[in-house]
Design a protein around this motif. Structure first.
Motif, PDB file in Angstrom:
ATOM      1  N   UNK A 146      70.961  34.502  94.973  1.00  0.00           N
ATOM      2  CA  UNK A 146      69.922  34.653  95.982  1.00  0.00           C
ATOM      3  C   UNK A 146      68.765  33.710  95.686  1.00  0.00           C
ATOM      4  N   UNK A 147      68.452  32.882  96.661  1.00  0.00           N
ATOM      5  CA  UNK A 147      67.236  32.091  96.612  1.00  0.00           C
ATOM      6  C   UNK A 147      66.161  32.771  97.424  1.00  0.00           C
ATOM      7  N   UNK A 148      66.391  32.905  98.743  1.00  0.00           N
ATOM      8  CA  UNK A 148      65.463  33.581  99.638  1.00  0.00           C
ATOM      9  C   UNK A 148      65.986  34.994  99.898  1.00  0.00           C
ATOM     10  N   UNK A 149      65.161  35.971  99.578  1.00  0.00           N
ATOM     11  CA  UNK A 149      65.529  37.383  99.750  1.00  0.00           C
ATOM     12  C   UNK A 149      65.294  37.867 101.169  1.00  0.00           C
ATOM     13  N   UNK A 150      64.163  37.482 101.739  1.00  0.00           N
ATOM     14  CA  UNK A 150      63.766  37.977 103.043  1.00  0.00           C
ATOM     15  C   UNK A 150      62.760  37.012 103.637  1.00  0.00           C
ATOM     16  N   UNK A 151      62.511  37.149 104.939  1.00  0.00           N
ATOM     17  CA  UNK A 151      61.536  36.265 105.575  1.00  0.00           C
ATOM     18  C   UNK A 151      60.976  36.933 106.818  1.00  0.00           C
ATOM     19  N   UNK A 152      59.858  36.403 107.297  1.00  0.00           N
ATOM     20  CA  UNK A 152      59.249  36.858 108.543  1.00  0.00           C
ATOM     21  C   UNK A 152      58.522  35.682 109.172  1.00  0.00           C
ATOM     22  N   UNK A 153      58.659  35.538 110.487  1.00  0.00           N
ATOM     23  CA  UNK A 153      57.967  34.496 111.243  1.00  0.00           C
ATOM     24  C   UNK A 153      56.947  35.172 112.151  1.00  0.00           C
ATOM     25  N   UNK A 154      55.756  34.629 112.208  1.00  0.00           N
ATOM     26  CA  UNK A 154      54.685  35.240 112.994  1.00  0.00           C
ATOM     27  C   UNK A 154      55.043  35.266 114.475  1.00  0.00           C
ATOM     28  N   UNK A 155      54.466  36.196 115.233  1.00  0.00           N
ATOM     29  CA  UNK A 155      54.807  36.322 116.658  1.00  0.00           C
ATOM     30  C   UNK A 155      54.562  35.060 117.473  1.00  0.00           C
ATOM     31  N   UNK A 156      53.647  34.184 117.018  1.00  0.00           N
ATOM     32  CA  UNK A 156      53.416  32.940 117.743  1.00  0.00           C
ATOM     33  C   UNK A 156      54.306  31.801 117.261  1.00  0.00           C
ATOM     34  N   UNK A 157      55.180  32.092 116.283  1.00  0.00           N
ATOM     35  CA  UNK A 157      56.104  31.087 115.790  1.00  0.00           C
ATOM     36  C   UNK A 157      55.499  30.057 114.867  1.00  0.00           C
ATOM     37  N   UNK A 158      54.265  30.244 114.441  1.00  0.00           N
ATOM     38  CA  UNK A 158      53.588  29.222 113.636  1.00  0.00           C
ATOM     39  C   UNK A 158      53.770  29.422 112.145  1.00  0.00           C
ATOM     40  N   UNK A 159      53.724  30.677 111.680  1.00  0.00           N
ATOM     41  CA  UNK A 159      53.660  30.953 110.249  1.00  0.00           C
ATOM     42  C   UNK A 159      54.982  31.524 109.736  1.00  0.00           C
ATOM     43  N   UNK A 160      55.295  31.163 108.495  1.00  0.00           N
ATOM     44  CA  UNK A 160      56.524  31.631 107.840  1.00  0.00           C
ATOM     45  C   UNK A 160      56.181  32.310 106.523  1.00  0.00           C
ATOM     46  N   UNK A 161      56.711  33.496 106.350  1.00  0.00           N
ATOM     47  CA  UNK A 161      56.567  34.272 105.102  1.00  0.00           C
ATOM     48  C   UNK A 161      57.943  34.416 104.486  1.00  0.00           C
ATOM     49  N   UNK A 162      58.083  34.127 103.198  1.00  0.00           N
ATOM     50  CA  UNK A 162      59.367  34.325 102.517  1.00  0.00           C
ATOM     51  C   UNK A 162      59.141  35.066 101.208  1.00  0.00           C
ATOM     52  N   UNK A 163      60.132  35.866 100.841  1.00  0.00           N
ATOM     53  CA  UNK A 163      60.182  36.434  99.493  1.00  0.00           C
ATOM     54  C   UNK A 163      61.366  35.784  98.791  1.00  0.00           C
ATOM     55  N   UNK A 164      61.129  35.296  97.579  1.00  0.00           N
ATOM     56  CA  UNK A 164      62.138  34.515  96.877  1.00  0.00           C
ATOM     57  C   UNK A 164      62.385  35.102  95.491  1.00  0.00           C
ATOM     58  N   UNK A 165      63.659  35.159  95.115  1.00  0.00           N
ATOM     59  CA  UNK A 165      64.038  35.668  93.800  1.00  0.00           C
ATOM     60  C   UNK A 165      64.076  34.507  92.818  1.00  0.00           C
ATOM     61  N   UNK A 166      63.314  34.623  91.741  1.00  0.00           N
ATOM     62  CA  UNK A 166      63.193  33.531  90.774  1.00  0.00           C
ATOM     63  C   UNK A 166      63.477  34.031  89.367  1.00  0.00           C
ATOM     64  N   UNK A 167      64.040  33.163  88.517  1.00  0.00           N
ATOM     65  CA  UNK A 167      64.224  33.574  87.114  1.00  0.00           C
ATOM     66  C   UNK A 167      62.876  33.723  86.424  1.00  0.00           C
ATOM     67  N   UNK A 168      62.815  34.661  85.504  1.00  0.00           N
ATOM     68  CA  UNK A 168      61.615  34.856  84.695  1.00  0.00           C
ATOM     69  C   UNK A 168      61.973  34.598  83.241  1.00  0.00           C
ATOM     70  N   UNK A 169      60.957  34.415  82.427  1.00  0.00           N
ATOM     71  CA  UNK A 169      61.202  34.128  81.019  1.00  0.00           C
ATOM     72  C   UNK A 169      61.527  35.409  80.268  1.00  0.00           C
ATOM     73  N   UNK A 170      62.433  35.295  79.284  1.00  0.00           N
ATOM     74  CA  UNK A 170      62.687  36.416  78.386  1.00  0.00           C
ATOM     75  C   UNK A 170      61.416  36.713  77.600  1.00  0.00           C
ATOM     76  N   UNK A 171      61.226  37.961  77.199  1.00  0.00           N
ATOM     77  CA  UNK A 171      60.074  38.257  76.341  1.00  0.00           C
ATOM     78  C   UNK A 171      60.175  37.451  75.044  1.00  0.00           C
ATOM     79  N   UNK A 172      59.039  37.062  74.484  1.00  0.00           N
ATOM     80  CA  UNK A 172      59.072  36.180  73.306  1.00  0.00           C
ATOM     81  C   UNK A 172      59.803  36.777  72.112  1.00  0.00           C
ATOM     82  N   UNK A 173      59.791  38.092  71.969  1.00  0.00           N
ATOM     83  CA  UNK A 173      60.465  38.727  70.839  1.00  0.00           C
ATOM     84  C   UNK A 173      61.958  38.829  71.113  1.00  0.00           C
ATOM     85  N   UNK A 174      62.761  38.798  70.061  1.00  0.00           N
ATOM     86  CA  UNK A 174      64.203  38.982  70.201  1.00  0.00           C
ATOM     87  C   UNK A 174      64.566  40.450  70.323  1.00  0.00           C
TER      88      UNK A 174
END
Length: 698
Positions: A146-174
């Motif tokens: 998954x790159x883009x999870x969800x999206x929404x376009x404004x009623x006037x068609x001008x604006x785009x909102x996206x939610x994106x799934x991204x990797x995060x860093x492991x905690x520094x401790x093992x």
């Protein structure tokens, strides 16, 4: 005692009987088509997404098709592992959709020809689903990147909102601690990830607005539940802890992406509750099958009158509102479970229904016409045109020629009353050939509330070959639990169970939510036996998830069933207390020792293994301590039992709660056929084999 209202209604045959009759096979069940999305553009063009199993490739695929009204046919455009959230473009022709074209799920524009263009891309997609290195998800289906999870376009068609799934860093401790260790409870190694919200002009650069953790369910499954307003948008998020879920709404400026404020909200933004003509939230309340449609408007409460349906059901057709104040919403009928449309305007409330269900729809902006999918237990899905002014439904084109050609089975609707007086609804599927004055075996299939007018849906019958059982001479009873939407006492019990309310009486919850639903099934069996239809000595029961709970309680509390099949269950077992603490406290009154032990002994199937009166098959999608504990308890009690684990596509993944591998579904149905055949015709050799591991190529 039993009060039964058997609706003697033979549903009309959807097609004429062919010269060479086509009968159901297991492959037909596995490959039944489901429309998952439908989008009608302002110029009248219609797209559909049809999800269907590809048996040769052993995967489920999404097919994008366009309806051609001139030739009344569906025109194939392309297939992909994922096509979802299809919506018409507000500016220009075509549609937008999330599609996996080989580089993870991204946001595309779809031209009427089927050509696609990227609208938003995440170059670091993350695996999501039941697999090592994936983000855990409660949604079934194959693990996906998954790159883009969800999206929404404004009623006037001008604006785009996206939610994106991204990797995060492991905690520094093992060393992992606390919540990070808890993530590993289901044995799969989860990858650290985060959800990023982006906002920008459509076709232009986007700025990051917020970062949310993957345990924020509003972010993970609903993209923040965005609402647009003048000069701003509002998104929701989940805060708090596992013990107390809290929610807030954040306002963001469209001009510069700045956060304006964040305020707590009282109710979770999960349910898609429609608004009424006066702008207030609609709800249905009352007892029984006739209730009141209420609008909570700013000027006060508006009573729109008596109705025979419920709203805001996630299986419904959707919801729409016109500029003129007309509101249309998906409904589920209370008298006989099926789906339709409710229309609310100044003239009052009207319903648009058929003998079957309208399960997926999209309507014109004025809400006067549109298209729907019509389907039923005896009707393969087909596209229909709906005229909302006249309530006329016009059949257009079938989705699957193969399924259309199957000679429909006879299906009758019914309702039965439990020992506590609550009504349970359902359907009886009749054997293909039922000789007069001969009693046939009966198999009960249950899954909470999914017994309704839909075609071979796995939410109800999972891996149970309902239609093939009927072809082979069995009655099949598809039955719902008594509904909390019809009974206030049940609604309170379900609320206490869901919140872990320890002030509720645990014995009452156990009675209302498990023992009494089993009594409704028993009363239905008695009714069918009195009518001379079924052999009460050859009755089985099957169900997955919630249905698996009912199966194991029925086998351990009654002597009615020769055999049971429980799919991917295990809830109610004491061994699960560490990760079911809140709900177990409400139904058992505490941990499985000390004063609560008598409560566990009264309901937990593994503690009642010696009382089982039927053989039990468990089919599971991943290793489950609860299911294994029940299996071990039954073997220790010298009861006939089998547990079968169905694996994922490779060693890194599991099968999912709703199986996503077609060959696994086919194999599991074959195993269920053999299991009940052996139980209904037992011999020493057969019973011995039922205690042995399954052999063969599954």
């Amino acid at each position: 005692m039993l009060i039964v209202s058997m609706v003697a209604m033979l549903l009309p045959a959807p097609i004429a009987v062919a010269a060479s009759p086509v009968r159901w096979t297991i492959a037909d069940i596995v490959t039944a088509p489901v429309v998952t999305d439908m989008a009608l553009s302002p110029d009248g063009a219609l797209l559909l997404v049809i999800r269907q199993a590809n048996m040769e490739a052993n995967r489920v695929e999404d097919r994008l098709v366009r309806y051609d009204p001139a030739d009344n046919r569906l025109v194939p455009l392309f297939s992909a592992p994922v096509i979802e959230q299809v919506r018409p473009m507000i500016r220009g022709s075509g549609w937008s959709a999330l599609i996996d074209r080989g580089d993870g799920v991204q946001l595309y524009r779809i031209r009427p020809t089927g050509h696609t263009e990227l609208l938003a891309r995440n170059d670091r997609p993350v695996w999501m689903g039941e697999a090592d290195g994936a983000v855990r998800s409660s949604q079934s289906g194959a693990p996906r990147r998954v790159g883009v999870l969800s999206y929404a376009i404004s009623p006037d068609g001008r604006w785009l909102w996206t939610s994106q799934l991204q990797p995060a860093h492991d905690p520094p401790s093992s060393v992992r601690n606390d919540a990070l260790v808890d993530l590993l409870l289901d044995r799969r190694s989860t990858r650290p990830a985060r959800i990023a919200f982006y906002l920008g002009e459509l076709g232009g650069p986007a700025r990051q607005v917020a970062i949310r953790p993957t345990n924020d369910r509003v972010a993970l499954y609903f993209g923040g539940s965005v609402r647009w307003a003048k000069g701003e948008l509002r998104f929701s998020s989940e805060t708090g802890s596992a013990d107390q879920a809290l929610f807030q709404e954040t306002r963001v400026s469209l001009a510069d992406g700045a956060v304006l404020d964040a305020i707590p909200v009282a109710s979770p933004p999960f349910a898609t509750v429609p608004n009424g003509p006066s702008g207030g939230r609609l709800s249905v309340s009352g007892e029984g099958t006739l209730q009141r449609l209420i609008e909570a408007a700013s000027a006060g409460t508006i009573d729109h009158g008596e109705v025979g349906f419920r709203i805001a059901d996630h299986r419904g057709a959707g919801q729409w509102q016109s500029e003129a104040g007309r509101v249309v919403f998906g409904i589920r009928m209370l008298d006989r479970p099926r789906y339709g449309l409710g229309l609310l305007d100044p003239a009052g409330v009207r319903t648009i229904t058929s003998p079957y269900s309208l399960t997926r729809c999209d309507l014109s902006p004025d809400l006067l016409k549109g298209y729907c999918i019509e389907e039923g237990l005896a009707l393969a899905p087909r596209l229909v045109r709906v005229d909302l002014a006249s309530a006329a439904i016009e059949p257009l084109v079938e989705l699957s020629d193969r399924h259309r050609a199957i000679v429909p089975l006879r299906v009758t609707a019914g309702s039965w009353t439990s020992d506590l007086g609550f009504r349970a609804t359902g359907y009886l599927v009749w054997p293909r050939h039922h000789p007069a004055r001969r009693r046939a075996p009966l198999i009960v299939v249950t899954h909470g509330s999914d017994a309704d007018e839909r075609f071979a849906r796995d939410e109800l019958q999972w891996n149970y070959p309902v239609q093939v059982w009927a072809e082979r001479g069995h009655f099949v009873l598809l039955i719902n639990d008594p509904s909390p939407f019809e009974h206030t006492a049940l609604a309170k019990a379900y609320a206490a169970w869901g919140t872990g309310d320890r002030s509720a009486d645990p014995a009452s919850l156990r009675q209302h939510l498990w023992i009494d639903p089993v009594s409704a099934i028993g009363n239905a069996i008695d009714s069918l036996a009195r009518d001379g239809l079924i052999d009460p000595d050859r009755v089985g029961i099957a169900g997955f998830s919630r249905g698996a709970q009912i199966v194991t309680v029925a086998l351990s509390q009654t002597g009615r069933f020769k055999a049971g099949s429980a799919g991917d269950g295990g809830y109610l077992e004491p061994i699960a207390y560490p990760w079911q603490q809140k709900s177990y406290d409400s139904i058992y009154g505490g941990a499985p020792f000390g004063q609560a032990m008598d409560a566990y002994r009264s309901l937990a199937p593994s503690l009642r293994a010696d009382l089982f009166r039927g053989v039990l098959l468990q089919q599971v999608a991943k290793p489950s301590m609860s299911s294994v504990a029940l299996y071990q308890a039954l073997k220790a009690a010298n009861k006939t039992s089998r547990i079968s684990l169905y694996r994922g596509s490779d060693w890194r993944s599991d099968e999912t709660h709703l199986f996503h591998l077609p060959r696994n579904r086919l194999c599991a149905m074959t195993e269920n056929l053999a299991w009940f055949d052996a139980a209904f015709a037992p011999s020493i050799s057969v019973m011995k084999e039922m205690n042995q591991p399954a052999q063969g190529g599954c």
